[in-house]
Design a protein around this motif. Structure first.
Motif: not given
Length: 95
Positions: A27, A29-30, A48, A52, A59-61, A66-68
């Motif tokens: 993972e 981050t943006a 992104f 998606r 993604t998770r916040r 925001i983590w990808y």
């Protein structure tokens, strides 16, 4: 647009392929991803979003961050499909 078309559209772009390559390590981050490219934030957001929409990334916040990450299930399906396609070409279409 169907899922297959979204997938091909997403991986047709070299920037998106590079994002996928970078996420193979885990993972990110943006901001970390965007820092590797000489592009505006809206342009990176567009990339992104395409990834998606094709189901290639998750993604998770975490607060403001925001983590990808790679959606490994979809990536495994893409690799299996490509290997089947390559196999069909190399054996003259015989299974």
């Amino acid at each position: 647009m169907n899922t297959t078309n979204l997938l091909f559209k997403a991986i047709a772009d070299p920037t998106r392929r590079e994002v996928l390559r970078m996420l193979r390590k885990g993972e990110m981050t943006a901001g970390d991803l965007a820092a590797s490219f000489d592009m505006t934030k809206p342009t990176m957001s567009h990339h992104f979003a395409a990834l998606r929409e094709a189901g290639l990334i998750t993604t998770r916040r975490e607060g403001q961050t925001i983590w990808y990450g790679l959606n490994t299930t979809v990536m495994e399906d893409v690799v299996a499909w490509a290997m089947d396609l390559a196999g069909a070409k190399t054996d003259g279409g015989k299974k």
